[in-house]
Scaffold this motif. Structure first.
Motif, mmCIF file in Angstrom:
data_model
loop_
_atom_site.group_PDB
_atom_site.id
_atom_site.type_symbol
_atom_site.label_atom_id
_atom_site.label_comp_id
_atom_site.label_asym_id
_atom_site.label_seq_id
_atom_site.Cartn_x
_atom_site.Cartn_y
_atom_site.Cartn_z
ATOM 1 N N GLU A 90 -14.057 -6.731 -2.170
ATOM 2 C CA GLU A 90 -13.974 -8.151 -2.771
ATOM 3 C C GLU A 90 -12.749 -8.661 -2.654
ATOM 4 O O GLU A 90 -11.704 -8.707 -1.885
ATOM 5 N N ILE A 91 -12.876 -9.737 -1.507
ATOM 6 C CA ILE A 91 -12.215 -10.128 -0.842
ATOM 7 C C ILE A 91 -11.332 -11.699 -1.570
ATOM 8 O O ILE A 91 -12.822 -12.673 -0.982
ATOM 9 N N ASP A 92 -10.220 -11.873 -2.075
ATOM 10 C CA ASP A 92 -9.915 -13.432 -1.766
ATOM 11 C C ASP A 92 -9.365 -14.078 -1.138
ATOM 12 O O ASP A 92 -8.344 -13.487 -0.637
ATOM 13 N N VAL A 93 -9.512 -16.027 -0.594
ATOM 14 C CA VAL A 93 -8.231 -15.903 0.453
ATOM 15 C C VAL A 93 -7.811 -16.921 -0.399
ATOM 16 O O VAL A 93 -8.288 -17.864 -1.792
ATOM 17 N N MET A 94 -5.980 -17.207 -0.274
ATOM 18 C CA MET A 94 -5.617 -18.217 -0.698
ATOM 19 C C MET A 94 -4.869 -19.013 -0.070
ATOM 20 O O MET A 94 -4.334 -18.106 1.084
ATOM 21 N N ALA A 95 -4.526 -19.927 0.145
ATOM 22 C CA ALA A 95 -4.010 -21.055 0.999
ATOM 23 C C ALA A 95 -3.343 -22.035 0.342
ATOM 24 O O ALA A 95 -2.699 -21.807 -0.839
ATOM 25 N N GLY A 96 -1.779 -21.872 1.351
ATOM 26 C CA GLY A 96 -0.859 -22.939 1.352
ATOM 27 C C GLY A 96 0.015 -22.005 0.065
ATOM 28 O O GLY A 96 0.583 -21.254 0.812
ATOM 29 N N ARG A 97 0.737 -22.635 -1.078
ATOM 30 C CA ARG A 97 1.255 -22.422 -2.123
ATOM 31 C C ARG A 97 0.955 -21.314 -2.809
ATOM 32 O O ARG A 97 1.338 -20.594 -3.647
ATOM 33 N N ASP A 98 0.087 -21.184 -3.147
ATOM 34 C CA ASP A 98 -1.080 -19.979 -4.046
ATOM 35 C C ASP A 98 -0.282 -19.345 -3.598
ATOM 36 O O ASP A 98 -1.125 -18.883 -2.182
ATOM 37 N N PHE A 99 -0.133 -18.353 -4.031
ATOM 38 C CA PHE A 99 -0.068 -16.959 -4.240
ATOM 39 C C PHE A 99 -0.022 -16.422 -6.040
ATOM 40 O O PHE A 99 0.732 -17.064 -6.806
ATOM 41 N N PRO A 100 -1.514 -15.810 -6.073
ATOM 42 C CA PRO A 100 -1.204 -15.536 -7.932
ATOM 43 C C PRO A 100 -0.065 -14.903 -8.395
ATOM 44 O O PRO A 100 0.555 -14.002 -7.644
ATOM 45 N N ASP A 101 0.226 -15.102 -10.367
ATOM 46 C CA ASP A 101 1.230 -14.429 -10.898
ATOM 47 C C ASP A 101 0.666 -13.135 -10.342
ATOM 48 O O ASP A 101 1.679 -12.089 -10.414
ATOM 49 N N ASP A 102 -0.325 -12.479 -11.263
ATOM 50 C CA ASP A 102 -0.992 -11.592 -11.223
ATOM 51 C C ASP A 102 -1.016 -10.491 -10.162
ATOM 52 O O ASP A 102 -2.317 -11.289 -9.991
ATOM 53 N N LEU A 103 -0.621 -9.774 -9.786
ATOM 54 C CA LEU A 103 -1.515 -9.739 -7.836
ATOM 55 C C LEU A 103 -1.925 -8.425 -8.356
ATOM 56 O O LEU A 103 -2.584 -6.852 -7.556
ATOM 57 N N SER A 104 -1.661 -7.840 -9.747
ATOM 58 C CA SER A 104 -2.433 -6.040 -10.018
ATOM 59 C C SER A 104 -3.578 -6.298 -9.504
ATOM 60 O O SER A 104 -4.105 -4.560 -9.157
ATOM 61 N N PRO A 105 -4.849 -6.448 -9.354
ATOM 62 C CA PRO A 105 -5.797 -6.467 -9.544
ATOM 63 C C PRO A 105 -6.661 -6.003 -7.710
ATOM 64 O O PRO A 105 -7.458 -5.606 -7.536
ATOM 65 N N TYR A 106 -5.376 -6.132 -7.056
ATOM 66 C CA TYR A 106 -5.956 -6.106 -5.558
ATOM 67 C C TYR A 106 -5.219 -4.762 -4.681
ATOM 68 O O TYR A 106 -4.224 -4.207 -5.420
ATOM 69 N N ALA A 107 -5.808 -4.052 -4.635
ATOM 70 C CA ALA A 107 -5.618 -2.840 -3.423
ATOM 71 C C ALA A 107 -4.835 -2.823 -2.404
ATOM 72 O O ALA A 107 -4.096 -2.077 -2.281
#
Length: 175
Positions: A90-107
């Motif tokens: 499962e790959i999410d791509v975020m660009a610019g200033r977007d950076f999730p508050d909750d990073l726990s779902p990511y390996a």
């Protein structure tokens, strides 16, 4: 030459073309030394060896460029990671200033080189990831891992190389 520096996307070819006694690295790895916590990014690269099919990965691009047909962060790195793990991620791509508050779902978080952000902004991202127990690395180290040449690309930086090796060995069946 005393050192060969290449683009990450050609590191496999350049590694094959450069005699082993000549140190080699990539521009992206050099950028990581200046803009981020280099040791932590090297440790994060070791987490790639622990990825398994079904894991979720965040690809974080700091700029908001117009994606190309074979975009490095949206196409190439996801493809190489899936090939490396031998299955779907499962790959999410975020660009610019977007950076999730909750990073726990990511390996794993794979951060671009960060040429459009400050060192402070990169370190904040790394601090947030570390605080949530999520390993983070950058494009250059990721590409070198999946192409099997990170040992060579990090050899000019012995402490970072050792950090990567320790993290990779922590993986079941690691290097």
């Amino acid at each position: 030459p005393r050192l060969v520096i290449c683009d990450s996307q050609v590191v496999l070819k350049v590694t094959g073309d450069t005699p082993p006694e000549i140190p080699l690295t990539t521009f992206s790895i050099l950028m990581a030394r200046f803009i981020g916590d280099f040791m932590r990014l090297a440790e994060g690269a070791g987490a790639i060896t622990r990825l398994k099919p079904g894991d979720r990965v965040l690809v974080s691009e700091s700029c908001s460029h117009h994606p190309q047909a074979d975009d490095i962060g949206r196409v190439k790195i996801p493809r190489w990671l899936r090939q490396y793990v031998g299955g779907h991620l499962e790959i999410d791509v975020m660009a610019g200033r977007d950076f999730p508050d909750d990073l726990s779902p990511y390996a794993l978080i794979v951060q671009c080189g960060g040429c459009t952000i400050t060192r402070k902004q990169m370190l904040v991202r790394q601090y947030r990831a570390a605080g949530q127990g999520v390993p983070m690395t950058n494009y250059g180290m990721t590409i070198s891992v999946v192409q099997g040449v990170l040992d060579r690309s990090l050899a000019p930086f012995p402490a970072a190389h050792a950090a990567y090796r320790r993290a990779a060995k922590a993986a079941p069946g690691g290097c």
